[in-house]
Write a protein that holds these residues in place. Structure first.
Motif, PDB file in Angstrom:
ATOM      1  N   GLY A  23       9.188  -1.687 -11.844  1.00 51.44           N
ATOM      2  CA  GLY A  23      10.230  -1.589 -12.469  1.00 51.44           C
ATOM      3  C   GLY A  23      11.053  -2.336 -12.100  1.00 51.44           C
ATOM      4  N   ASP A  24      12.283  -2.024 -12.548  1.00 49.39           N
ATOM      5  CA  ASP A  24      13.658  -3.127 -11.986  1.00 49.39           C
ATOM      6  C   ASP A  24      13.960  -1.940 -11.110  1.00 49.39           C
ATOM      7  N   SER A  25      14.735  -3.285  -9.903  1.00 47.77           N
ATOM      8  CA  SER A  25      15.161  -2.218  -9.019  1.00 47.77           C
ATOM      9  C   SER A  25      16.135  -3.212  -8.497  1.00 47.77           C
ATOM     10  N   VAL A  26      17.489  -2.512  -8.491  1.00 50.76           N
ATOM     11  CA  VAL A  26      18.784  -2.709  -7.421  1.00 50.76           C
ATOM     12  C   VAL A  26      17.739  -3.471  -6.039  1.00 50.76           C
ATOM     13  N   ARG A  46      10.372   7.107  -3.696  1.00 41.44           N
ATOM     14  CA  ARG A  46       9.027   7.631  -4.162  1.00 41.44           C
ATOM     15  C   ARG A  46       7.985   6.705  -3.924  1.00 41.44           C
ATOM     16  N   CYS A  47       8.597   5.622  -4.443  1.00 45.01           N
ATOM     17  CA  CYS A  47       7.968   4.452  -4.459  1.00 45.01           C
ATOM     18  C   CYS A  47       7.766   3.666  -2.922  1.00 45.01           C
ATOM     19  N   LYS A  48       9.422   3.735  -2.211  1.00 36.04           N
ATOM     20  CA  LYS A  48       9.238   3.369  -0.413  1.00 36.04           C
ATOM     21  C   LYS A  48       7.664   3.967  -0.029  1.00 36.04           C
ATOM     22  N   ASN A  49       7.774   5.574  -0.271  1.00 32.73           N
ATOM     23  CA  ASN A  49       6.875   5.792   0.888  1.00 32.73           C
ATOM     24  C   ASN A  49       4.905   6.114   0.160  1.00 32.73           C
ATOM     25  N   ILE A  50       5.063   5.499  -1.411  1.00 35.97           N
ATOM     26  CA  ILE A  50       3.274   5.105  -1.730  1.00 35.97           C
ATOM     27  C   ILE A  50       3.340   4.195  -1.797  1.00 35.97           C
ATOM     28  N   ASP A  51       4.165   3.154  -0.816  1.00 37.49           N
ATOM     29  CA  ASP A  51       3.813   1.820   0.396  1.00 37.49           C
ATOM     30  C   ASP A  51       3.753   2.383   1.839  1.00 37.49           C
ATOM     31  N   LYS A 111      21.571  -7.887  -8.409  1.00 34.10           N
ATOM     32  CA  LYS A 111      20.392  -7.949  -8.411  1.00 34.10           C
ATOM     33  C   LYS A 111      19.321  -8.054  -8.691  1.00 34.10           C
ATOM     34  N   LEU A 112      18.317  -7.450  -9.825  1.00 38.43           N
ATOM     35  CA  LEU A 112      17.740  -6.764 -10.056  1.00 38.43           C
ATOM     36  C   LEU A 112      16.487  -7.476  -9.805  1.00 38.43           C
ATOM     37  N   VAL A 113      15.320  -6.924  -9.251  1.00 38.53           N
ATOM     38  CA  VAL A 113      13.942  -7.169  -8.621  1.00 38.53           C
ATOM     39  C   VAL A 113      13.012  -6.755  -9.099  1.00 38.53           C
ATOM     40  N   THR A 114      11.951  -6.429  -9.036  1.00 37.55           N
ATOM     41  CA  THR A 114      10.731  -6.156  -9.596  1.00 37.55           C
ATOM     42  C   THR A 114      10.417  -5.086  -8.193  1.00 37.55           C
ATOM     43  N   CYS A 115       9.772  -4.013  -8.725  1.00 35.73           N
ATOM     44  CA  CYS A 115       9.762  -2.874  -7.648  1.00 35.73           C
ATOM     45  C   CYS A 115       8.246  -3.204  -7.283  1.00 35.73           C
ATOM     46  N   PRO A 116       7.602  -3.753  -6.012  1.00 37.18           N
ATOM     47  CA  PRO A 116       6.153  -3.918  -5.731  1.00 37.18           C
ATOM     48  C   PRO A 116       5.402  -2.265  -6.292  1.00 37.18           C
ATOM     49  N   THR A 117       5.480  -1.541  -6.039  1.00 33.31           N
ATOM     50  CA  THR A 117       5.152   0.051  -6.394  1.00 33.31           C
ATOM     51  C   THR A 117       4.882  -0.235  -7.904  1.00 33.31           C
ATOM     52  N   PHE A 158      16.628   2.490  -0.678  1.00 35.95           N
ATOM     53  CA  PHE A 158      15.636   1.986  -0.704  1.00 35.95           C
ATOM     54  C   PHE A 158      14.559   0.155  -1.350  1.00 35.95           C
ATOM     55  N   ARG A 159      15.426   0.197  -1.424  1.00 35.10           N
ATOM     56  CA  ARG A 159      15.140  -1.719  -0.883  1.00 35.10           C
ATOM     57  C   ARG A 159      14.417  -2.572  -0.693  1.00 35.10           C
ATOM     58  N   PRO A 160      13.213  -3.204  -1.372  1.00 35.89           N
ATOM     59  CA  PRO A 160      13.013  -3.723  -2.316  1.00 35.89           C
ATOM     60  C   PRO A 160      12.890  -2.341  -3.105  1.00 35.89           C
TER      61      PRO A 160
END
Length: 70
Positions: free
Chosen positions: A22-25, A39-44, A13-19, A32-34
């Motif tokens: 982009g596409d995120s598995v 990097r995006c997880k740490n920014i959030d 399933k592909l979802v949109t990265c909240p940060t 690191f989902r979602p």
């Protein structure tokens, strides 16, 4: 309908990265989902830690005001 919207055990399933947007598995293979990556997880996480995400606040109800606020 997008291909990833159909329920299929073969396709992750592909979802949109909240940060980054982009596409995120969204599967156990992505620890690191979602988010799309660490990097995006740490920014959030940094945004939460610095209180960038806030709920809109209204004043306290009149019956909960302290003596200093009345």
């Amino acid at each position: 309908m997008k291909l990833q919207d159909k329920a299929s055990p073969d396709l992750p399933k592909l979802v949109t990265c909240p940060t980054c947007g982009g596409d995120s598995v969204y599967a156990p293979s992505n620890p690191f989902r979602p988010f799309c990556g660490e990097r995006c997880k740490n920014i959030d996480l940094g945004a939460w830690a610095s209180e960038d995400f806030r709920m809109p606040a209204t004043g306290l109800p009149e019956d909960q005001l302290t003596d200093d606020e009345q």
